[in-house]
Design a protein around this motif. Structure first.
Motif, PDB file in Angstrom:
ATOM      1  N   UNK A  27       1.020  -1.075   0.058  1.00 57.81           N
ATOM      2  CA  UNK A  27       0.013   0.014   0.362  1.00 57.81           C
ATOM      3  C   UNK A  27       0.713   1.539  -0.737  1.00 57.81           C
ATOM      4  N   UNK A  28       2.052   1.116   0.549  1.00 56.90           N
ATOM      5  CA  UNK A  28       2.368   2.215   1.235  1.00 56.90           C
ATOM      6  C   UNK A  28       3.557   2.716  -0.802  1.00 56.90           C
ATOM      7  N   UNK A  29       4.130   1.418  -1.183  1.00 59.87           N
ATOM      8  CA  UNK A  29       4.940   1.834  -2.346  1.00 59.87           C
ATOM      9  C   UNK A  29       3.613   2.136  -3.681  1.00 59.87           C
ATOM     10  N   UNK A  30       2.127   1.534  -3.763  1.00 61.06           N
ATOM     11  CA  UNK A  30       1.637   2.073  -4.271  1.00 61.06           C
ATOM     12  C   UNK A  30       1.323   2.984  -4.684  1.00 61.06           C
ATOM     13  N   UNK A  31       1.211   3.778  -3.145  1.00 59.96           N
ATOM     14  CA  UNK A  31       1.129   4.886  -3.253  1.00 59.96           C
ATOM     15  C   UNK A  31       2.094   6.135  -3.357  1.00 59.96           C
ATOM     16  N   UNK A  32       2.665   6.234  -2.778  1.00 58.19           N
ATOM     17  CA  UNK A  32       4.260   6.617  -3.600  1.00 58.19           C
ATOM     18  C   UNK A  32       4.150   6.501  -5.120  1.00 58.19           C
ATOM     19  N   UNK A  33       4.138   5.331  -5.639  1.00 59.62           N
ATOM     20  CA  UNK A  33       4.390   5.587  -7.217  1.00 59.62           C
ATOM     21  C   UNK A  33       3.662   6.185  -7.777  1.00 59.62           C
ATOM     22  N   UNK A  34       1.595   6.246  -6.937  1.00 55.18           N
ATOM     23  CA  UNK A  34       1.046   7.095  -7.408  1.00 55.18           C
ATOM     24  C   UNK A  34       1.221   8.581  -7.298  1.00 55.18           C
ATOM     25  N   UNK A  35       1.912   8.496  -6.327  1.00 53.10           N
ATOM     26  CA  UNK A  35       2.417  10.335  -5.775  1.00 53.10           C
ATOM     27  C   UNK A  35       3.452  10.481  -7.244  1.00 53.10           C
ATOM     28  N   UNK A  36       3.887   9.527  -8.278  1.00 55.04           N
ATOM     29  CA  UNK A  36       4.699  10.189  -8.776  1.00 55.04           C
ATOM     30  C   UNK A  36       6.489  10.593  -8.336  1.00 55.04           C
ATOM     31  N   UNK A  37       6.683   9.825  -7.682  1.00 56.50           N
ATOM     32  CA  UNK A  37       8.105   9.891  -7.140  1.00 56.50           C
ATOM     33  C   UNK A  37       8.579   8.446  -7.628  1.00 56.50           C
ATOM     34  N   UNK A  38      10.273   8.749  -7.131  1.00 52.69           N
ATOM     35  CA  UNK A  38      11.288   6.952  -7.116  1.00 52.69           C
ATOM     36  C   UNK A  38      11.853   6.920  -5.146  1.00 52.69           C
ATOM     37  N   UNK A  39      11.574   5.831  -6.056  1.00 53.79           N
ATOM     38  CA  UNK A  39      12.016   5.412  -4.423  1.00 53.79           C
ATOM     39  C   UNK A  39      13.987   5.083  -4.325  1.00 53.79           C
ATOM     40  N   UNK A  40      14.678   5.760  -3.675  1.00 52.89           N
ATOM     41  CA  UNK A  40      15.910   5.474  -3.946  1.00 52.89           C
ATOM     42  C   UNK A  40      16.302   4.103  -2.534  1.00 52.89           C
ATOM     43  N   UNK A  41      16.015   4.568  -1.933  1.00 53.68           N
ATOM     44  CA  UNK A  41      16.424   4.128  -1.272  1.00 53.68           C
ATOM     45  C   UNK A  41      14.866   2.982  -0.071  1.00 53.68           C
ATOM     46  N   UNK A  42      15.154   2.074   0.684  1.00 51.31           N
ATOM     47  CA  UNK A  42      13.591   1.849   1.463  1.00 51.31           C
ATOM     48  C   UNK A  42      14.219   1.210   3.320  1.00 51.31           C
ATOM     49  N   UNK A  43      14.119   1.407   3.673  1.00 46.86           N
ATOM     50  CA  UNK A  43      15.057   1.354   5.663  1.00 46.86           C
ATOM     51  C   UNK A  43      12.855   0.849   6.248  1.00 46.86           C
ATOM     52  N   UNK A  44      13.641  -0.482   5.839  1.00 42.40           N
ATOM     53  CA  UNK A  44      12.071  -0.909   6.295  1.00 42.40           C
ATOM     54  C   UNK A  44      12.213  -1.551   7.781  1.00 42.40           C
ATOM     55  N   UNK A  45      11.542  -1.111   9.234  1.00 39.62           N
ATOM     56  CA  UNK A  45      11.873  -2.016  10.673  1.00 39.62           C
ATOM     57  C   UNK A  45       9.823  -2.285  11.087  1.00 39.62           C
ATOM     58  N   UNK A  46      10.412  -3.234  11.620  1.00 38.33           N
ATOM     59  CA  UNK A  46       9.376  -3.668  12.747  1.00 38.33           C
ATOM     60  C   UNK A  46       9.372  -4.502  13.831  1.00 38.33           C
ATOM     61  N   UNK A  47       8.854  -3.517  14.639  1.00 34.01           N
ATOM     62  CA  UNK A  47       9.826  -3.397  16.012  1.00 34.01           C
ATOM     63  C   UNK A  47       8.116  -3.755  17.218  1.00 34.01           C
ATOM     64  N   UNK A  48       7.793  -4.797  17.664  1.00 37.29           N
ATOM     65  CA  UNK A  48       6.532  -5.352  17.990  1.00 37.29           C
ATOM     66  C   UNK A  48       5.673  -5.332  16.731  1.00 37.29           C
ATOM     67  N   UNK A  49       4.178  -4.963  17.245  1.00 35.44           N
ATOM     68  CA  UNK A  49       3.187  -5.496  16.023  1.00 35.44           C
ATOM     69  C   UNK A  49       3.304  -3.561  15.681  1.00 35.44           C
ATOM     70  N   UNK A  50       4.605  -2.900  15.584  1.00 33.12           N
ATOM     71  CA  UNK A  50       4.771  -1.399  14.489  1.00 33.12           C
ATOM     72  C   UNK A  50       5.821  -1.465  13.787  1.00 33.12           C
ATOM     73  N   UNK A  51       5.158  -0.943  12.493  1.00 32.33           N
ATOM     74  CA  UNK A  51       6.355  -0.804  11.722  1.00 32.33           C
ATOM     75  C   UNK A  51       6.990   0.543  11.693  1.00 32.33           C
TER      76      UNK A  51
END
Length: 90
Positions: free
Chosen positions: A34-58
């Motif tokens: 969902x995040x990736x789709x929203x960023x694509x729809x916004x017309x931006x390029x993702x140069x890098x992504x840093x993804x973390x999950x802390x317990x039940x939170x992203x």
């Protein structure tokens, strides 16, 4: 207890080469899609992504640029963050 609502913020000082958009949300199947789709729809390029999950939170940071490869202007970055937050709240 209910999960806190998603929060999306822009950190203008985090990178000289990209705009950093931080997402904090309840982790769930399909969240990154969902995040990736929203960023694509916004017309931006993702140069890098840093993804973390802390317990039940992203806690995710996306380094994005415009289509020309440069940082987003402040107003555009805030608009992208606002649309992303709206998408995650739906």
């Amino acid at each position: 207890a209910a999960a806190p609502p998603p929060r999306v913020s822009v950190d203008p000082a985090a990178s000289r080469h990209a705009t950093v958009i931080e997402v904090r949300a309840q982790d769930a199947p399909g969240l990154l899609f969902r995040i990736g789709r929203a960023l694509e729809d916004a017309g931006v390029r993702v140069r890098s992504a840093h993804v973390s999950t802390l317990g039940a939170n992203a806690v995710d940071a996306f380094y994005v640029t415009g289509l020309d490869g440069t940082r987003l202007p402040a107003e555009e970055a805030e608009a992208v963050a606002g649309k992303l937050e709206e998408t995650l709240e739906a």
